[in-house]
Design an enzyme around this catalytic site. Structure first.
Site, PDB file in Angstrom:
ATOM      1  N   GLU A 126       3.515  37.531  53.770  1.00 49.82           N
ATOM      2  CA  GLU A 126       2.178  37.178  53.256  1.00 49.82           C
ATOM      3  C   GLU A 126       2.319  36.216  52.090  1.00 49.82           C
ATOM      4  OE1 GLU A 126       0.931  41.208  52.305  1.00 49.82           O
ATOM      5  OE2 GLU A 126       1.394  40.881  50.183  1.00 49.82           O
ATOM      6  N   LYS A 128       2.380  34.536  48.446  1.00 55.80           N
ATOM      7  CA  LYS A 128       2.579  35.000  47.071  1.00 55.80           C
ATOM      8  C   LYS A 128       1.581  34.242  46.194  1.00 55.80           C
ATOM      9  CE  LYS A 128       6.055  35.847  43.529  1.00 55.80           C
ATOM     10  NZ  LYS A 128       5.211  35.464  42.421  1.00 55.80           N
ATOM     11  N   ASP A 130      -0.370  32.886  43.084  1.00 54.35           N
ATOM     12  CA  ASP A 130       0.073  32.517  41.741  1.00 54.35           C
ATOM     13  C   ASP A 130      -0.999  32.873  40.718  1.00 54.35           C
ATOM     14  OD1 ASP A 130       1.679  31.576  39.793  1.00 54.35           O
ATOM     15  OD2 ASP A 130       1.389  29.450  40.236  1.00 54.35           O
ATOM     16  N   TYR A 237      -2.967  43.793  47.212  1.00 55.48           N
ATOM     17  CA  TYR A 237      -1.799  43.777  48.103  1.00 55.48           C
ATOM     18  C   TYR A 237      -0.926  45.022  48.034  1.00 55.48           C
ATOM     19  CZ  TYR A 237       0.152  41.659  43.835  1.00 55.48           C
ATOM     20  OH  TYR A 237       0.493  41.395  42.547  1.00 55.48           O
ATOM     21  N   LYS A 328      10.455  31.682  47.395  1.00 56.73           N
ATOM     22  CA  LYS A 328       9.730  30.686  46.607  1.00 56.73           C
ATOM     23  C   LYS A 328       9.723  29.327  47.296  1.00 56.73           C
ATOM     24  CE  LYS A 328       8.596  32.898  42.791  1.00 56.73           C
ATOM     25  NZ  LYS A 328       8.912  32.338  41.497  1.00 56.73           N
ATOM     26  N   CYS A 422      32.876  25.843  15.887  1.00 55.66           N
ATOM     27  CA  CYS A 422      31.496  26.310  15.928  1.00 55.66           C
ATOM     28  C   CYS A 422      30.705  25.580  14.851  1.00 55.66           C
ATOM     29  CB  CYS A 422      31.458  27.816  15.695  1.00 55.66           C
ATOM     30  SG  CYS A 422      29.796  28.454  15.407  1.00 55.66           S
ATOM     31  N   CYS A 425      29.472  28.091  11.902  1.00 56.32           N
ATOM     32  CA  CYS A 425      30.323  28.741  10.902  1.00 56.32           C
ATOM     33  C   CYS A 425      31.655  28.034  10.728  1.00 56.32           C
ATOM     34  CB  CYS A 425      30.545  30.209  11.263  1.00 56.32           C
ATOM     35  SG  CYS A 425      31.538  30.439  12.740  1.00 56.32           S
ATOM     36  N   CYS A 440      33.098  31.098  20.073  1.00 55.69           N
ATOM     37  CA  CYS A 440      33.324  30.962  18.640  1.00 55.69           C
ATOM     38  C   CYS A 440      34.074  32.199  18.185  1.00 55.69           C
ATOM     39  CB  CYS A 440      31.971  30.868  17.931  1.00 55.69           C
ATOM     40  SG  CYS A 440      32.042  31.343  16.197  1.00 55.69           S
ATOM     41  N   CYS A 446      29.843  34.589  11.633  1.00 53.51           N
ATOM     42  CA  CYS A 446      29.059  33.511  12.252  1.00 53.51           C
ATOM     43  C   CYS A 446      27.566  33.858  12.233  1.00 53.51           C
ATOM     44  CB  CYS A 446      29.532  33.269  13.681  1.00 53.51           C
ATOM     45  SG  CYS A 446      28.566  31.986  14.500  1.00 53.51           S
TER      46      CYS A 446
HETATM   47  S1  IVH Z   1       4.009  42.874  45.917  1.00 55.03           S
HETATM   48  C1  IVH Z   1       7.036  45.967  43.506  1.00 55.03           C
HETATM   49  N1  IVH Z   1       2.709  40.896  46.956  1.00 55.03           N
HETATM   50  O1  IVH Z   1       4.392  38.456  42.187  1.00 55.03           O
HETATM   51  C2  IVH Z   1       6.364  44.646  43.427  1.00 55.03           C
HETATM   52  N2  IVH Z   1       3.292  40.719  44.670  1.00 55.03           N
HETATM   53  O2  IVH Z   1       7.193  38.326  41.241  1.00 55.03           O
HETATM   54  C3  IVH Z   1       5.277  44.545  44.453  1.00 55.03           C
HETATM   55  N3  IVH Z   1       2.506  38.664  43.586  1.00 55.03           N
HETATM   56  O3  IVH Z   1       4.265  41.026  39.847  1.00 55.03           O
HETATM   57  C4  IVH Z   1       4.588  43.251  44.341  1.00 55.03           C
HETATM   58  N4  IVH Z   1       1.500  37.821  45.352  1.00 55.03           N
HETATM   59  O4  IVH Z   1       2.092  39.772  40.385  1.00 55.03           O
HETATM   60  C5  IVH Z   1       3.283  41.365  45.836  1.00 55.03           C
HETATM   61  N5  IVH Z   1       1.528  39.252  48.038  1.00 55.03           N
HETATM   62  C6  IVH Z   1       2.072  39.718  46.932  1.00 55.03           C
HETATM   63  C7  IVH Z   1       2.044  38.999  45.716  1.00 55.03           C
HETATM   64  C8  IVH Z   1       2.683  39.535  44.601  1.00 55.03           C
HETATM   65  C9  IVH Z   1       1.783  37.644  44.063  1.00 55.03           C
HETATM   66  C10 IVH Z   1       3.011  38.719  42.214  1.00 55.03           C
HETATM   67  C11 IVH Z   1       2.844  40.034  41.521  1.00 55.03           C
HETATM   68  C12 IVH Z   1       4.223  40.468  41.123  1.00 55.03           C
HETATM   69  C13 IVH Z   1       4.971  39.183  41.152  1.00 55.03           C
HETATM   70  C14 IVH Z   1       6.428  39.447  41.427  1.00 55.03           C
END
Ligand code: IVH
Length: 701
Positions: A126, A128, A130, A237, A328, A422, A425, A440, A446
């Site tokens: 799914e 992610k 932002d 989610y 990512k 360094c 120091c 160092c 230091c």
């Molecule tokens: S699941 C145990 N699903 O990404 C963690 N997180 O880098 C379960 N986020 O803190 C997170 N989209 O804020 C999950 N589809 C998605 C997400 C998501 C964005 C964020 C969330 C999390 C961060 C982790």
């Protein structure tokens, strides 16, 4: 500056003066909380605020309910939002950046579960989103609290603001459990962000760098009426804390999504079930292609194991789940110039070269530094001062130099050489054979190392003193106010003797000084593992600190065991230490060295007078047949991997040791078990087959 003005019939002069003051305070509140761009120092703000309070005191009949003194209380700047401790920590996700790494993630899952990668495990992919994570608590179906992530353990109560979002149900339709926490992301649509920025600009207010910042600024408004005007949205989610059963007892991630959608939340779409790496990559590529058409920003894909039973078996590694990861999108790359190469000295004396860059915007932020890691890395990429380079920033990590554009190199450029002293120091900086790092040798003399040790001591996973930022530490160190961790706890006493107390200094005020002392005092009671980590012993990270805490229980026992410890075969305490999982002779040597230093022992003695170290509690696991027991795994397990077996044992409150001794309670012997099994038999330790073990911990594989 503000949205609404008031008029007063009585005493127009004072009324006008009061309103001017209110307006000023509101203006600075907005700059401070909303834009993160204060124009005046805390001290000046305090003075302004005090003036308002005083004038209102003299004319109580003129206090309006929406005066900043009323809406947010008199300690507006220090108080902000109430803290809320998450019942279930809000952890983060590990990252992968390529097909290869995504494949490794998938393989790790199979390996951990002791299976061959045959496509039998389904994953949900799914987007992610932002934005900012949020947990929303419903008690008896009623929205009661909404909490930001904060440091993952403690967040801020932003309920009043979340109540203004219409994508968040205020009541759940029945059936619902007595208490349920729905987690998801608060975000702002790209178009709404542009409209907001245009309005901000029109009104001469600060524009936001990206939708995420705009969402953050809008969520963290103390004035709910501002949040209400901001177009924030929420996508659900996950579930956090759940007491009771969810409707239909879902057994998969997809089932959870159905529950959320049935309750009126926006679920995360489009999602797809993936069985193979190819499925995952297909989804990834497709989503990346469709990304510009999405109404909100996404920064990658999240893969989650669909089965909740498997999620539970997979569990967590330190701060992130083993059953999920974020893939990512590629980091944005830009061209810039290296203006200088500077050296940073770390807490253990390591010299890290850092490139000072001509500032450029990458991924929504201005970047002016990039890490160059070490001298080998510089040599490998032949990085020189004056070079035009391609840099990238992936996720939240420090920007890196990807490559040098040698055709743009100035003719007079020289290869870079690391300094051999360094700069802080003057001590020699030497590189031992076989090590990449140059260090160092200044140790205690230091100042750079001392400052880094202090920064580490107060950091989030250590003593977590958030009032002591890097700059304050540097300034106080320079001035001699804080030279070592003990001085931190004497700071309020020291302050009494100062010619110019902290509150009278530039950038400080009565409130900020009070906040600092409160933050320090709050750290006077500390969990054992945090304290161990805070000491900054070489190689002892947060996970090791937790293991040590669980093993030794009290700081006194840890200190006594390690002070003067002889690393010999026949020393039981030493064997006990290196029998701990992941602790080997090298790490043990660093710990012993730490406690062998008289100055460290002196410091600990002083610190122990100032703070209370909570002993580590045994993990309370009801119905666990192995809580508090020491177990050893040996031989090959058929049904689950060694890693899963260990993780299960720890989750159920057992200690996992690497070798058998009289202290071992139980040995789980797989196939081809050798000397450990023999020793267990000799010592009369209870021996379990893999089958016995699985029955004992009630895992059906
Ligand atoms: S699941 C145990 N699903 O990404 C963690 N997180 O880098 C379960 N986020 O803190 C997170 N989209 O804020 C999950 N589809 C998605 C997400 C998501 C964005 C964020 C969330 C999390 C961060 C982790």
């Amino acid at each position: 500056m503000t949205d609404d003005l008031f008029s007063y019939r009585k005493e127009p002069d004072i009324g006008t003066r009061l309103e001017q003051l209110r307006e000023q305070v509101r203006y600075h509140n907005t700059l401070y909380y909303n834009d993160d761009a204060p124009e005046i120092s805390d001290g000046e703000y305090d003075t302004l605020f005090k003036k308002l309070v005083e004038l209102e005191k003299q004319h109580p009949e003129l206090i309006t309910p929406d005066s900043p003194t009323q809406t947010v209380g008199t300690t507006v700047k220090s108080k902000g939002f109430e803290k809320y401790t998450h019942q279930v920590p809000m952890l983060s996700l590990s990252n992968v950046f390529s097909r290869e790494e995504a494949g490794e993630f998938l393989e790790r899952i199979y390996r951990f579960l002791g299976k061959t990668p045959d496509g039998s495990i389904a994953l949900v992919a799914e987007p992610k989103i932002d934005g900012l994570s949020l947990g929303i608590h419903y008690i008896n179906g009623e929205l009661v609290t909404a909490v930001t992530r904060g440091d993952g353990f403690e967040g801020e109560n932003v309920t009043a603001n979340i109540l203004t979002l219409n994508t968040v149900p205020k009541r759940l339709p029945a059936p619902f459990p007595p208490h349920v926490e729905v987690r998801g992301e608060v975000y702002m649509d790209k178009e709404d962000f542009l409209t907001l920025n245009a309005a901000q600009e029109e009104e001469g207010k600060k524009v936001f760098a990206n939708p995420r910042n705009a969402a953050a600024g809008s969520l963290r408004q103390l004035d709910t009426t501002i949040t209400a005007k901001r177009p924030l949205k929420f996508i659900a989610y996950a579930f956090g804390y759940v007491e009771g059963d969810l409707p239909n007892n879902p057994d998969s991630q997809s089932g959870l999504k159905q529950v959320m959608e049935h309750w009126g939340f926006t679920g995360n779409t489009p999602s797809k079930i993936c069985k193979t790496l190819d499925d995952m990559m297909d989804y990834y590529e497709n989503t990346m292609t469709g990304r510009p058409d999405m109404t909100y920003e996404i920064d990658g894909i999240v893969y989650k194991v669909d089965s909740l039973a498997l999620q539970e078996r997979l569990g967590f590694v330190s701060r992130s789940p083993r059953w999920a990861t974020a893939h990512k999108f590629p980091a944005e790359q830009v061209e810039t110039v290296i203006e200088e190469i500077n050296i940073q000295i770390g807490r253990t004396g390591v010299l890290t070269p850092v490139a000072k860059l001509r500032p450029v915007a990458v991924g929504g932020v201005i970047v002016s530094n990039a890490t160059l890691h070490n001298e080998d890395e510089i040599a490998r990429k032949d990085i020189r001062v004056g070079d035009t380079v391609i840099i990238q920033r992936a996720g939240d990590v420090i920007p890196q130099v990807v490559k040098v554009l040698t055709d743009k190199r100035p003719t007079n450029s020289q290869p870079y050489t690391m300094p051999d002293t360094c700069k802080e120091c003057g001590s020699h900086a030497v590189r031992k054979e076989g090590e990449v790092a140059r260090r160092c040798t200044g140790g205690l003399i230091c100042p750079a190392q001392a400052v880094e040790r202090l920064k580490h001591f107060v950091s989030r996973d250590a003593m977590n003193i958030d009032g002591l930022g890097n700059k304050i530490i540097r300034d106080f160190f320079k001035e001699g106010l804080i030279k070592n961790p003990h001085d931190i706890y004497k700071l309020s006493e020291t302050n009494e003797t100062l010619e110019i107390p902290i509150e009278k200094r530039e950038g400080w005020g009565e409130l900020s000084q009070k906040n600092l002392f409160t933050a320090i005092d709050n750290s006077r009671t500390i969990d054992l593992h945090r304290f161990i980590f805070a000491l900054g012993i070489r190689q002892v990270g947060s996970a090791t600190a937790k293991r040590l805490a669980r093993h030794y229980k009290t700081f006194k026992d840890l200190r006594q065991a390690l002070t003067g410890m002889k690393p010999t075969d026949d020393n039981e305490a030493y064997q006990d230490l290196i029998a701990l999982d992941d602790i080997g002779p090298m790490m043990a040597a660093d710990m012993i060295d730490f406690f062998a230093e008289q100055h460290n022992r002196d410091l600990l003695e002083l610190l122990e007078e100032e703070i209370t170290i909570n002993p580590a509690e045994d993990i309370q696991v009801s119905d666990s047949p192995i809580a508090g027991k020491t177990v050893v795994f040996t031989g090959k397990l058929e049904k689950m991997s060694r890693d899963e077996a260990k993780a299960t044992a720890e989750r159920l409150g057992a200690k996992v040791a690497g070798s058998v001794s009289a202290k071992t309670d139980m040995v789980i012997a797989g196939e081809d078990a050798g000397s450990k099994l023999k020793k267990a038999k000799e010592l009369g330790v209870e021996i379990l087959t893999e089958e016995n073990w699985l029955n004992l911990v009630k895992i059906n594989v």
